[in-house]
Design an enzyme around this catalytic site. Structure first.
Site, mmCIF file in Angstrom:
data_model
loop_
_atom_site.group_PDB
_atom_site.id
_atom_site.type_symbol
_atom_site.label_atom_id
_atom_site.label_comp_id
_atom_site.label_asym_id
_atom_site.label_seq_id
_atom_site.Cartn_x
_atom_site.Cartn_y
_atom_site.Cartn_z
ATOM 1 N N HIS A 211 0.841 -1.207 0.000
ATOM 2 C CA HIS A 211 0.000 0.000 0.000
ATOM 3 C C HIS A 211 0.880 1.263 0.000
ATOM 4 O O HIS A 211 0.685 2.177 -0.804
ATOM 5 C CB HIS A 211 -0.894 -0.070 1.243
ATOM 6 C CG HIS A 211 -1.782 1.110 1.479
ATOM 7 N ND1 HIS A 211 -3.115 1.111 1.157
ATOM 8 C CD2 HIS A 211 -1.529 2.330 2.021
ATOM 9 C CE1 HIS A 211 -3.655 2.278 1.498
ATOM 10 N NE2 HIS A 211 -2.704 3.041 2.024
ATOM 11 N N GLU A 212 1.880 1.282 0.894
ATOM 12 C CA GLU A 212 2.728 2.479 1.007
ATOM 13 C C GLU A 212 3.612 2.657 -0.226
ATOM 14 O O GLU A 212 3.884 3.784 -0.639
ATOM 15 C CB GLU A 212 3.578 2.420 2.282
ATOM 16 C CG GLU A 212 2.787 2.366 3.588
ATOM 17 C CD GLU A 212 1.774 3.498 3.763
ATOM 18 O OE1 GLU A 212 1.935 4.560 3.124
ATOM 19 O OE2 GLU A 212 0.807 3.300 4.517
ATOM 20 N N HIS A 221 -5.493 6.981 -2.235
ATOM 21 C CA HIS A 221 -6.461 6.004 -1.736
ATOM 22 C C HIS A 221 -7.584 5.855 -2.756
ATOM 23 O O HIS A 221 -7.964 6.811 -3.422
ATOM 24 C CB HIS A 221 -7.018 6.438 -0.381
ATOM 25 C CG HIS A 221 -6.029 6.304 0.736
ATOM 26 N ND1 HIS A 221 -5.875 7.233 1.728
ATOM 27 C CD2 HIS A 221 -5.133 5.314 0.996
ATOM 28 C CE1 HIS A 221 -4.931 6.831 2.570
ATOM 29 N NE2 HIS A 221 -4.459 5.669 2.139
ATOM 30 N N TRP A 223 -10.692 5.680 -2.615
ATOM 31 C CA TRP A 223 -11.900 6.511 -2.480
ATOM 32 C C TRP A 223 -11.567 8.001 -2.600
ATOM 33 O O TRP A 223 -12.434 8.858 -2.413
ATOM 34 C CB TRP A 223 -12.634 6.205 -1.170
ATOM 35 C CG TRP A 223 -11.892 6.642 0.074
ATOM 36 C CD1 TRP A 223 -12.099 7.782 0.796
ATOM 37 C CD2 TRP A 223 -10.827 5.953 0.742
ATOM 38 N NE1 TRP A 223 -11.225 7.847 1.852
ATOM 39 C CE2 TRP A 223 -10.435 6.741 1.851
ATOM 40 C CE3 TRP A 223 -10.148 4.746 0.511
ATOM 41 C CZ2 TRP A 223 -9.405 6.363 2.714
ATOM 42 C CZ3 TRP A 223 -9.123 4.378 1.379
ATOM 43 C CH2 TRP A 223 -8.766 5.175 2.450
ATOM 44 N N ASP A 231 -9.552 9.331 -7.283
ATOM 45 C CA ASP A 231 -8.181 8.855 -7.082
ATOM 46 C C ASP A 231 -7.335 9.098 -8.336
ATOM 47 O O ASP A 231 -6.194 8.633 -8.422
ATOM 48 C CB ASP A 231 -8.155 7.372 -6.668
ATOM 49 C CG ASP A 231 -8.587 6.446 -7.795
ATOM 50 O OD1 ASP A 231 -9.073 6.937 -8.831
ATOM 51 O OD2 ASP A 231 -8.438 5.214 -7.642
ATOM 52 N N GLN A 239 -15.697 5.303 -5.263
ATOM 53 C CA GLN A 239 -16.349 4.636 -4.132
ATOM 54 C C GLN A 239 -16.450 5.589 -2.958
ATOM 55 O O GLN A 239 -15.670 6.539 -2.838
ATOM 56 C CB GLN A 239 -15.672 3.306 -3.782
ATOM 57 C CG GLN A 239 -14.374 3.366 -3.019
ATOM 58 C CD GLN A 239 -13.842 1.964 -2.700
ATOM 59 O OE1 GLN A 239 -13.690 1.109 -3.573
ATOM 60 N NE2 GLN A 239 -13.532 1.720 -1.428
HETATM 61 ZN ZN LIG Z 1 -2.651 4.979 2.528
#
Ligand SMILES: [Zn+2]
Length: 402
Positions: A211-212, A221, A223, A231, A239
């Site tokens: 993720h990072e 992110h 959303w 995004d 979303q």
């Molecule tokens: Zn994050």
């Protein structure tokens, strides 16, 4: 009595338990550093190059990124095994090359969008001075925990300086207190470029690093950090918000029928076991940064994975004498000694002696590196010694009075 039991439980539980629910600190961090972005019109650059990327006119090779991991340990158990670092890198590579076994769980509606990003991460073999390297640095720090203020990235703050971010991806692993991790922002200050990951999230199966790394290559992110936000990726449905836990089926929000939320995307907050893809659009956005003139372009010519020019056998790690407070004798009759030699900043703090009911019976202000505490007047039994510094670092020790 209930209060006493609660306090006792608090002392007996490890700090891990209180940190069970943590999240990426990206939003909080970005707010604090948004003024530091120096790359002009980053979104304009990304847009132009993402379009060209999609048209297949740009860099086609697998991108190989040299990585250096700085482990900042305070307690001996935080001096993590190299195997943990290797395991995290392997997971990172599987996810970015779409080689992870759980791609079979990608919902049918998104299968055609799941990307092999063709980006790989390898521990550096050569340091900035062309000396041989393992890509793993383990360094003792007198600090017990860190915030999202980037201090961990500076030796002068008792962290560890970055290796040249033009040539390396820096990853700091430390006790990040209440967060799982955060990434620097693309186009921000060079000396803070990289990822920071908490010990609790840097372990087998945990995808915080994936993720990072997505953030580090400009992904937002899923959303868009606001209700039905953007995004800036065309093939990820809008979303409403982040997804907790591990959902199944189609979840329609923001009018995103028929596919629903792409909650299995690495850039959501869904549980590790239920995230399994980057999209083609995210791939193009990440890879655009490596184009000529882009903020990650210099990594393509890094010497970090070359055969080093100078071979030096690494110096053995030297542990400080005391990595943590030392309490003795235990059991004690007349006097207890509390050795705080490892960190002079304990001087001036107040130490409390607490009985098993949770009541503080006496306090002592630390005025020596090895503090003597008179316990002769305590009735025999079990007690706790507790202290907390203004920077949040705390001591909890159990002892028996005979
Ligand atoms: Zn994050």
């Amino acid at each position: 009595m209930k209060t006493g039991v609660f306090i006792l439980l608090f002392f007996l539980l490890t700090t891990e338990a209180t940190l069970a629910q943590r999240e990426c600190a990206g939003q909080d961090y970005s707010r604090t550093v948004s003024s530091a972005i120096t790359f002009r019109d980053l979104e304009g650059f990304i847009n132009t190059h993402t379009l060209q990327q999609t048209a297949g006119r740009l860099y086609k090779e697998v991108i190989k990124i040299p990585v250096v991991v700085h482990v900042l340990y305070h307690f001996p158990n935080q001096k993590i095994d190299d195997a943990i670092v290797h395991e995290q890198l392997a997971l990172l590579n599987e996810c970015f090359r779409k080689q992870n076994a759980d791609t079979v769980n990608i919902p049918a509606v998104f299968k055609s969008l799941a990307a092999d990003c063709e980006i790989e991460f390898q521990l550096a073999t050569s340091d900035p001075n062309k000396r041989s390297a393992t890509g793993i640095i383990k360094k003792y720090t007198p600090l017990g925990n860190w915030g999202i203020d980037d201090k961990v990235k500076f030796s002068s703050e008792m962290g560890d300086d970055a290796w040249d971010p033009k040539s390396y991806m820096n990853i700091w692993v430390c006790d990040l207190n209440k967060f799982a991790g955060y990434s620097s922002v693309v186009g921000g200050a060079e000396n803070v470029d990289g990822l920071v990951i908490d010990f609790g999230a840097f372990k087998a199966g945990n995808k915080t690093i994936v993720h990072e790394a997505g953030h580090w290559m400009s992904l937002l992110h899923i959303w868009g950090d606001e209700n039905c936000g953007d995004d800036k990726v065309s093939d990820t449905p809008k979303q409403a918000s982040y997804t907790p836990g591990c959902p199944t089926g189609i979840r329609i929000t923001c009018g995103n029928a028929p596919t629903g939320d792409m909650y299995n995307n690495y850039m959501d907050f869904t549980s590790d076991a239920c995230i399994n893809m980057f999209s083609n659009g995210q791939k193009a956005r990440m890879r655009s940064l490596f184009e000529p003139g882009g903020p990650r372009n210099s990594l393509l010519t890094s010497k970090g994975l070359d055969t080093p020019l100078i071979f030096e056998s690494p110096l053995p790690d030297d542990d400080p004498k005391w990595l943590e407070p030392h309490l003795y004798p235990n059991p004690a009759k007349e006097e207890l000694k509390l050795d705080l030699t490892y960190d002079a900043r304990w001087l001036g703090t107040t130490v409390r002696i607490i009985n098993i009911q949770g009541n503080a019976l006496m306090t002592v202000v630390v005025n020596a590196k090895t503090q003597t505490i008179d316990v002769s007047r305590l009735v025999p039994g079990m007690y706790f010694l507790a202290a907390k510094r203004t920077d949040g670092l705390s001591i909890r020790k159990k002892f028996i009075k005979q």
